[in-house]
Design a protein around this motif. Sequence first.
Motif, short mmCIF file in Angstrom:
data_model
loop_
_atom_site.label_atom_id
_atom_site.label_comp_id
_atom_site.label_asym_id
_atom_site.label_seq_id
_atom_site.Cartn_x
_atom_site.Cartn_y
_atom_site.Cartn_z
N ALA A 193 -2.48 4.08 1.50
CA ALA A 193 -3.17 3.22 2.46
C ALA A 193 -4.65 3.56 2.69
O ALA A 193 -5.27 3.03 3.59
CB ALA A 193 -2.44 3.16 3.80
N PHE A 194 -5.21 4.43 1.86
CA PHE A 194 -6.63 4.74 2.05
C PHE A 194 -7.49 3.48 1.85
O PHE A 194 -8.46 3.26 2.56
CB PHE A 194 -7.08 5.84 1.07
CG PHE A 194 -8.49 6.27 1.29
CD1 PHE A 194 -8.80 7.24 2.24
CD2 PHE A 194 -9.55 5.69 0.58
CE1 PHE A 194 -10.12 7.62 2.48
CE2 PHE A 194 -10.86 6.06 0.82
CZ PHE A 194 -11.14 7.03 1.76
N CYS A 195 -7.10 2.66 0.88
CA CYS A 195 -7.89 1.47 0.56
C CYS A 195 -7.56 0.28 1.47
O CYS A 195 -8.20 -0.76 1.39
CB CYS A 195 -7.61 1.05 -0.88
SG CYS A 195 -5.87 0.55 -1.13
N PHE A 219 0.82 -1.23 0.00
CA PHE A 219 0.00 0.00 0.00
C PHE A 219 0.85 1.28 0.00
O PHE A 219 1.85 1.37 0.69
CB PHE A 219 -0.96 0.05 1.19
CG PHE A 219 -1.93 -1.10 1.20
CD1 PHE A 219 -3.07 -1.05 0.43
CD2 PHE A 219 -1.67 -2.22 1.96
CE1 PHE A 219 -3.95 -2.12 0.43
CE2 PHE A 219 -2.55 -3.30 1.96
CZ PHE A 219 -3.70 -3.24 1.20
N GLN A 220 0.37 2.24 -0.79
CA GLN A 220 1.06 3.53 -0.84
C GLN A 220 0.41 4.51 0.14
O GLN A 220 0.89 4.69 1.24
CB GLN A 220 0.99 4.07 -2.27
CG GLN A 220 2.22 3.69 -3.08
CD GLN A 220 2.16 4.30 -4.46
OE1 GLN A 220 1.90 5.48 -4.61
NE2 GLN A 220 2.39 3.48 -5.45
N CYS A 228 -7.90 0.20 -5.69
CA CYS A 228 -6.81 0.99 -5.11
C CYS A 228 -6.51 2.13 -6.08
O CYS A 228 -6.09 1.88 -7.22
CB CYS A 228 -5.57 0.11 -4.93
SG CYS A 228 -4.11 1.06 -4.46
N ARG A 229 -6.73 3.35 -5.63
CA ARG A 229 -6.52 4.49 -6.52
C ARG A 229 -5.04 4.72 -6.82
O ARG A 229 -4.68 5.37 -7.76
CB ARG A 229 -7.15 5.76 -5.93
CG ARG A 229 -8.64 5.79 -6.16
CD ARG A 229 -9.27 7.00 -5.54
NE ARG A 229 -9.20 6.93 -4.09
CZ ARG A 229 -9.80 7.78 -3.28
NH1 ARG A 229 -10.46 8.79 -3.77
NH2 ARG A 229 -9.72 7.65 -1.97
N CYS A 230 -4.17 4.19 -5.96
CA CYS A 230 -2.73 4.30 -6.23
C CYS A 230 -2.27 3.18 -7.17
O CYS A 230 -1.11 3.14 -7.54
CB CYS A 230 -1.93 4.21 -4.93
SG CYS A 230 -2.35 5.47 -3.74
S1 FES Z 1 -2.68 2.57 -1.62
FE1 FES Z 1 -3.63 4.46 -2.12
S2 FES Z 1 -5.65 3.94 -2.65
FE2 FES Z 1 -4.66 2.05 -2.36
#
Ligand code: FES
Length: 214
Positions: free
Chosen positions: A155-157, A152-153, A189-191
């Motif tokens: 980490a919102f998701c 995760f970048q 995951c938006r990232c």
């Molecule tokens: S790590 Fe950023 S939305 Fe998934």
Amino acid sequence: MSDIVDPKTIGSPLDAVSRRDFIKGVIASGAAVSSAGYLFRASTLLGQTSDATGERLITINVNGQQRRADVMKQETLAWTLRHKLGLTGTKLGCDRAECGSCTVLIDDVPHYSCSVLTHTVRGRRVLTIEGLASPDGRLHPVQRAVVDEQGFQCAFCMSGFIMSAVGFLKYHQKPTRAEFAQAHSGNLCRCCDYNKILNSMMRAAEYTRKNAHA
Ligand code: FES
Ligand code: FES
């Protein structure tokens, strides 16, 4: 504490350590954001009484505890968890059953909490990211795997993916990478960090198997 990462800290020499610590902290609670404002907030809006808003006091089982909240008829579980019970580890992304960031377990099955009415979970068991670690602070195997793989970048998701994985691993002990990817097709995951997320999930499956045989 905010769940927004200071961009100045990214790429610093201490990045590996601080990122790991950051992830660990977020994973344990599901959110670094303070919930005090929600916890002590009256559950009615703009000074309206429960009668005026049609709220009813109900009790629901969340993370093994009986929690009481004034809940509107049309109120979603995600809203109740975040705004009435202070459990902000459950994230609200789309709020319309598309992204999976609000995933929680209800009776061990993953659900989008943005699309479940709170009053329908009376008498059922709700598990959120905050309820995963043991009382002594030991992380759940899926949480440990995410820390170890640094998945995760932003980490919102993350809490949605973790809860979805916890539900999936209850019934699938030895999934392939493709099966895991399919099982998480309801989580976005938006990232676009999917490769790292899948690494974490495969590690989570390994830790879960080891835990079962420990
Ligand atoms: S790590 Fe950023 S939305 Fe998934
Ligand atoms: S916030 Fe519930 S699915 Fe997106």
